[in-house]
Design a protein around this motif. Structure first.
Motif, mmCIF file in Angstrom:
data_model
loop_
_atom_site.group_PDB
_atom_site.id
_atom_site.type_symbol
_atom_site.label_atom_id
_atom_site.label_comp_id
_atom_site.label_asym_id
_atom_site.label_seq_id
_atom_site.Cartn_x
_atom_site.Cartn_y
_atom_site.Cartn_z
ATOM 1 N N GLY A 34 0.846 -1.194 0.000
ATOM 2 C CA GLY A 34 0.000 0.000 0.000
ATOM 3 C C GLY A 34 0.875 1.235 0.000
ATOM 4 O O GLY A 34 2.088 1.144 0.248
ATOM 5 N N PRO B 144 -4.099 -0.321 -2.224
ATOM 6 C CA PRO B 144 -4.595 0.968 -1.735
ATOM 7 C C PRO B 144 -3.553 2.082 -1.864
ATOM 8 O O PRO B 144 -2.377 1.869 -1.592
ATOM 9 C CB PRO B 144 -4.898 0.689 -0.265
ATOM 10 C CG PRO B 144 -3.998 -0.439 0.102
ATOM 11 C CD PRO B 144 -3.802 -1.269 -1.135
ATOM 12 N N SER C 157 -10.711 2.272 0.680
ATOM 13 C CA SER C 157 -9.573 1.736 1.436
ATOM 14 C C SER C 157 -9.269 2.538 2.701
ATOM 15 O O SER C 157 -8.972 1.962 3.745
ATOM 16 C CB SER C 157 -8.324 1.706 0.548
ATOM 17 O OG SER C 157 -7.998 3.024 0.123
ATOM 18 N N GLY C 158 -9.364 3.867 2.606
ATOM 19 C CA GLY C 158 -8.956 4.704 3.728
ATOM 20 C C GLY C 158 -10.062 4.981 4.724
ATOM 21 O O GLY C 158 -9.836 5.646 5.737
ATOM 22 N N ASN D 252 -10.132 1.854 -4.082
ATOM 23 C CA ASN D 252 -8.808 1.625 -3.476
ATOM 24 C C ASN D 252 -7.954 2.888 -3.415
ATOM 25 O O ASN D 252 -7.025 2.971 -2.626
ATOM 26 C CB ASN D 252 -8.053 0.502 -4.211
ATOM 27 C CG ASN D 252 -7.814 0.813 -5.685
ATOM 28 O OD1 ASN D 252 -8.679 1.396 -6.348
ATOM 29 N ND2 ASN D 252 -6.658 0.421 -6.203
ATOM 30 N N MET E 205 -6.816 1.312 6.214
ATOM 31 C CA MET E 205 -5.949 0.811 5.152
ATOM 32 C C MET E 205 -5.419 -0.575 5.520
ATOM 33 O O MET E 205 -5.377 -1.492 4.696
ATOM 34 C CB MET E 205 -4.779 1.757 4.872
ATOM 35 C CG MET E 205 -3.912 1.248 3.724
ATOM 36 S SD MET E 205 -2.304 2.006 3.637
ATOM 37 C CE MET E 205 -2.454 2.975 2.157
#
Lengths: 264, 783
Positions: free
Chosen positions: A45, A82, A142-143, A216, A256
């Motif tokens: 990531g 991500p 994702s976040g 993502n 994440m």
């Protein structure tokens, strides 16, 4: 689980972002812009932290978006990994066409214009603690994977260009319809009021963060790494009285991590 | 000297009459006096070259050599103490935080450049100060800017506002991009700054005690022929004569020519340089060797090289041909131009390749900024000469200690005579209107309009921010609980009445500010801004200010060490802050660093809960001289300036620190500008501004004192909000510190600010109306 915190000349939030990455139990390192872009594929990531990459020459984020490492990040994004861009990182993702995710530059983060009662009351750089409302469903992005829809978050902003504008027909509709709007500025009770000081920078529909259609890639103007511990909160927030507890921004980093675990 | 090299043509001095020497010097752009030039020729035993004269001119300027001030500073200022790791000998002072960590502090002025080009001048001020801190091996963790501007409603209002806006822009544009949080500062407007703004800047850094890097050629540098390496921006002609320009009074007709003396800042390059410097520090640690490291500031290349060489007791040989530069400038320009974003390294030859790689390859300076890089420009030797070559000629060959030693002047002092009197005024009928007017005045109004431009949050270390308390607080090291507090202070109106009490109160208030959040004053820095020291009155003001400041440091003591002063480890003297219209009010601007062991214990100034009781410490005296009340309501200065009662002041500061440490206080705010009334109102108006208050001034009764004196006298003190249930213990603690706390009221949930005396309501102000006045005042004065 290994995270790359990207660093361009002029980036200035990489250290505190790395602290936050490690504090939620992920491994991470700072990745300098002139390292071989091929090395990026070994990470799970990516964070593109805030700052003034390449001195905001041309436009904020414009030069960094042309670096070879951004090409590599585009490939990793296509693999579903991500990527979270914060502040200048958001600006870079927009310039790179990764957000809103059409591959083209379909929006801009323009100069802040603070409007109240029909009057421009201020322009440009602004630093303050503001409130966000989470607009997407949980598990959408994702976040904000672990954040419930409607949840509020106290977090600081510090930028001169965070005023999201687009002239692409239908783009706002698409962002709303496909739940790509992740956070909006709101007051402490969660009400979105589309003028200063609640809409702190004049952003269209008070938007503070968006993701790509796949969810993502996230870009956000506020700084979750600066709201990671309760002791960082402003004096008037009662949670500051419990300085050892986690701060609201920690949820972005935990999200994440969880996203990577679930995707694996 | 190599006999194959020829010396370049000298400037004729020996044998010429004074007027001819003077015209030769001025004609070449050299500011030094004829007698100074003659003394140089005498030491050299020949006529000096143009480059030599330029180098001496820079090194012997007031700015670099402290030629007028040094004797006074040495006579009065306490620079040693049990916590001092390094006093004022290099670019920054260093004080211990604990056994491991130290705080590095530097404090400078950038007054003249900011008056001419406000944006660039103020930005360069930050750029220079952070280099001073970084070059000690430290991570720069905070800046703050004490600012003084002219009267925004006076005859020069438009120029004043242009300067003020430009300065604030310069500060945020540089500091935010660099990525160092701005912890605050202060702003004062008054007409003495109409033609001479003051832009001071303070910076803090953090370094481990065993990783401090010195700004001197290390032992063995001469014997082993250490390299002299210049890094950063290519040298150009910007800032030429900056230190000489800073050492003269400003005249409007020179503005055009003076622009060239202002340097051009670049926070972007600095950001990359700092990261490369971190790698340099790591390399040096791993190699286990000592290097010398210094920033290039006033006096440019010559100052940095010769001071480092002289401090190590060595000579050096420099080649200007090897220097990276923006164009083919003459040697005197390359020697003293103040091009920004440069550092100098003196290091052993075996590290050379690694050092060049860090800057030129890893951090890719040549591609980040055109012409920027690291270049080896010279060698250390065991001689005693500062020798500089350029295109096959020796352009400078002088005794290094003579060049850096500077000269001393014993200036004459004479007390300024002025007739001061207290005005005869009627007591106001309507205090509501008085309070609203004072809240809106540019010197009292909220600073929010300015500090929202500053990135206070970068690095994620801010604990208490501008506007939240009397001092800012950061937690600079992750995983450590300690915090660093910073406050700045100086009241020019007090300095106008009494330069001595101006100095003493500035130091006392800065310490009080730090104590108000629970931190213990640890060190003081001073930036002493005065007029032309060649005028006896200005020099007297300077000496009085230094005496007052020293007295506060000596008598308020370092907490925990009886009779030991709070040490002054860094500082700067800025003379010539005057124009033909006159000099600035005496302005010894003080910064105080405080240390708190646990950031979780620090408190802010805003009211916390309805029902909490308010206490006053610090009895009110008839001290309205220089007050906001006199100025705003009557346009007069008065005579009864607040003084520092040293024992009382120390007792108050210690008591507040202990009370906060024990958890007895919910909020604290010191009494200063605007007196007791403004202190209480500010606690109410500070965000979230949820609570009003009721003050009953009978609790603060001083026998027969007029109500306006009671409300607005700026005698020092604190207003304290006690934590509910801890009032008795608080009273006990305060009394044990020889104080007589006075209960003066309580916090209410009503949005009203009420003040009563002897059963009569003096003021009853709507909180929102008051907040509007308070938050508008500064924007109105600056737009």
């Amino acid at each position: 689980m290994k995270i790359a915190v990207m660093q361009f000349p002029g980036t200035n939030c990489e250290h505190e972002t790395l602290v936050a990455v490690k504090a939620v139990g992920m491994d991470g390192e700072i990745f300098r812009w002139n390292r071989s872009a091929g090395e990026l594929s070994s990470f799970d990531g990516y964070f593109i932290p805030g700052g003034f990459s390449y001195q905001d020459r041309v436009r904020a984020g414009a030069i960094a978006s042309k670096e070879p490492v951004l090409e590599a990040l585009r490939e990793e994004a296509a693999r579903g990994k991500p990527i979270i861009g914060i502040c200048n990182g958001f600006q870079i993702l927009v310039e790179a066409g990764l957000l809103p995710g059409t591959g083209k530059i379909d929006m801009a983060l323009a100069q802040n214009v603070m409007v109240s009662k029909g009057q421009i009351v201020r322009r440009g750089y602004y630093c303050d603690w503001i409130n966000l409302r989470h607009e997407a469903p949980s598990r959408r992005c994702s976040g904000s994977f672990l954040i419930e829809k409607g949840a509020l978050m106290r977090i600081p902003i510090a930028h001169g260009e965070g005023n999201l504008v687009t002239t692409t027909p239908g783009m706002m509709q698409k962002l709303n319809d496909e739940a790509q709007v992740v956070f909006r500025y709101c007051d402490k009770n969660g009400r979105v009021i589309n003028e200063f000081p609640v809409n702190v920078n004049g952003s269209t529909e008070s938007i503070a963060a968006i993701c790509n259609p796949e969810g993502n890639v996230l870009g956000m103007m506020p700084h979750p790494e600066r709201s990671f511990f309760a002791w960082q909160l402003p004096a008037f927030d009662p949670k500051k009285q419990r300085p050892d507890e986690p701060g609201p921004g920690r949820r972005v980093f935990e999200s994440m991590k969880h996203y990577i675990e679930v995707s694996a | 000297m190599d006999n194959n090299l020829k010396r370049c043509t000298p400037l004729k001095i020996i044998g010429l009459a004074d007027p001819k020497v003077a015209s030769n010097l001025r004609g070449s752009g050299i500011g030094m006096s004829v007698s100074e030039a003659r003394s140089i020729a005498e030491v050299l035993g020949r006529d000096p070259t143009l480059t030599e004269l330029f180098c001496y001119d820079a090194m012997w300027s007031e700015h670099c050599s402290y030629k007028s001030s040094r004797a006074t500073l040495k006579e009065f200022l306490p620079t040693e103490g049990p916590n001092v790791v390094m006093g004022p000998v290099e670019d920054s002072g260093i004080v211990a935080i604990d056994d491991q960590w130290c705080v590095v502090i530097s404090h400078e002025s950038h007054n003249h450049p900011s008056q001419i080009l406000p944006n660039e001048g103020a930005a360069t001020g930050i750029g220079g100060i952070v280099r001073d801190v970084n070059c000690m091996g430290a991570t720069v963790v905070a800046t703050a800017d004490p600012l003084r501007f002219g009267d925004p409603y006076g005859p020069k209002a438009s120029k004043v506002r242009w300067v003020a806006e430009g300065v604030v822009d310069g500060i945020w544009q540089y500091g935010n991009a660099l990525g160092v949080p701005n912890l605050g500062g202060d702003i004062v407007f008054n007409e003495s700054f109409d033609d001479n703004c003051l832009v001071n800047v303070v910076s803090l850094g953090i370094v481990r005690r065993d990783q401090i890097i010195r700004s001197r050629a290390p032992p063995g540098a001469g014997e082993k022929g250490y390299d002299v390496i210049l890094i950063g921006k290519p040298t150009d002609s910007s800032g030429l004569g900056g230190v000489t320009f800073a050492s003269e009074a400003l005249r409007e007709e020179d503005e055009e020519t003076n622009r060239g003396a202002v340097q051009i800042p670049d926070p972007f390059l600095k950001n990359v340089l700092f990261k490369a410097n971190d790698d340099l520090f790591r390399l040096v640690r791993e190699a286990g060797v000592e290097i010398g490291f210094k920033d290039l500031g006033g006096g440019g290349f010559t100052c940095a090289t010769s001071e480092m060489g002289a401090a190590g007791g060595f000579g050096m040989e420099i080649s200007l041909d090897d220097m990276h530069k923006a164009a083919d400038f003459p040697p005197e320009v390359l020697s003293i131009a103040e091009t920004q974003e440069r550092f100098l390294i003196i290091s052993p030859p075996e590290l050379r390749d690694n050092i060049l790689k860090i800057y030129n390859e890893d951090w890719d300076l040549p591609n980040v900024y055109e012409g920027a890089r690291a270049s080896v420009v010279g060698k250390m030797n065991t001689g005693d000469r500062f020798e500089v070559r350029h295109k096959g000629e020796v352009v400078c060959d002088v005794p290094i200690q003579h060049l850096t030693g500077g000269i001393r002047y014993q200036r004459e002092e004479r007390a300024r005579t002025q007739s001061l009197a207290e005005p005869v005024i009627e007591e106001p009928q309507d205090y509501n209107q008085v309070l609203l007017k004072i809240l809106r005045s540019p010197n009292i109004a909220s600073r929010e309009h300015v500090y929202r431009y500053y990135d206070t949050e970068v690095m994620g270390s801010a604990v208490i921010r501008p506007g939240e308390a009397d001092a800012g607080l950061i937690a600079p090291v992750r995983g450590e609980k300690f915090g660093l507090a910073l406050a700045v202070d100086s009241n020019p109106f007090y300095g106008r009445i009494s330069p001595y009490w101006g100095g003493a109160t500035a130091a006392a208030e800065a310490m009080r500010n730090v104590a108000a959040i629970g931190a213990t004053p640890s060190t003081i820095t001073d930036c002493l801004n005065y007029g032309n020291p060649e005028k006896p009155e200005a020099f007297w003001e300077f000496r009085e200010g230094v005496k007052g400041l020293a007295e506060s440091c000596k008598k308020l003591w370092l907490k925990g060490y009886e009779n030991q002063p709070v040490p002054i480890v860094s500082g700067n003297v800025s003379f010539y802050n005057e124009s033909p219209q006159g000099s600035v009010d005496p302005s010894p601007i003080i910064a105080c660093v405080g240390i708190i062991k646990d950031i979780g214990k620090a408190i802010s100034q805003e009211f916390k809960a309805a029902g909490d009781k308010l206490f006053l410490i610090g009895p009110r005296f008839d001290e309205l001289g220089g007050s906001e009340y006199y100025r705003t309501m009557f346009g007069v200065t008065g005579a009864n300036v607040p003084i520092v009662r040293f024992d009382l002041e120390r007792d108050m500061i210690y008591a507040v620190i202990d009370a906060i440490d024990e958890g007895l206080l919910a909020a604290a705010h010191d009494i200063s500008n605007g007196g007791l009334a403004c202190t209480a109102m500010e606690m109410s108006l500070t965000r979230p501004a949820k609570f009003g208050f009721e003050l009953d001034l009978d609790g603060a009764e001083e026998s027969g004192m007029r109500t306006d004196t009671l409300l607005f006298s700026e005698s020092s003190g604190f207003v304290l909000e006690a934590r509910p249930g801890r009032e008795a213990r608080l009273m006990e603690l305060l009394r044990s510190c020889h104080l007589e706390p006075m209960e003066i009221g309580k916090i209410t949930s009503k949005r009203r600010m009420v003040m009563r005396r002897a059963g009569e309501t003096l003021a009853d102000l709507d909180l929102d109306e008051a907040r509007m006045a308070w938050t508008c005042g500064l924007a109105e004065a600056m737009r």
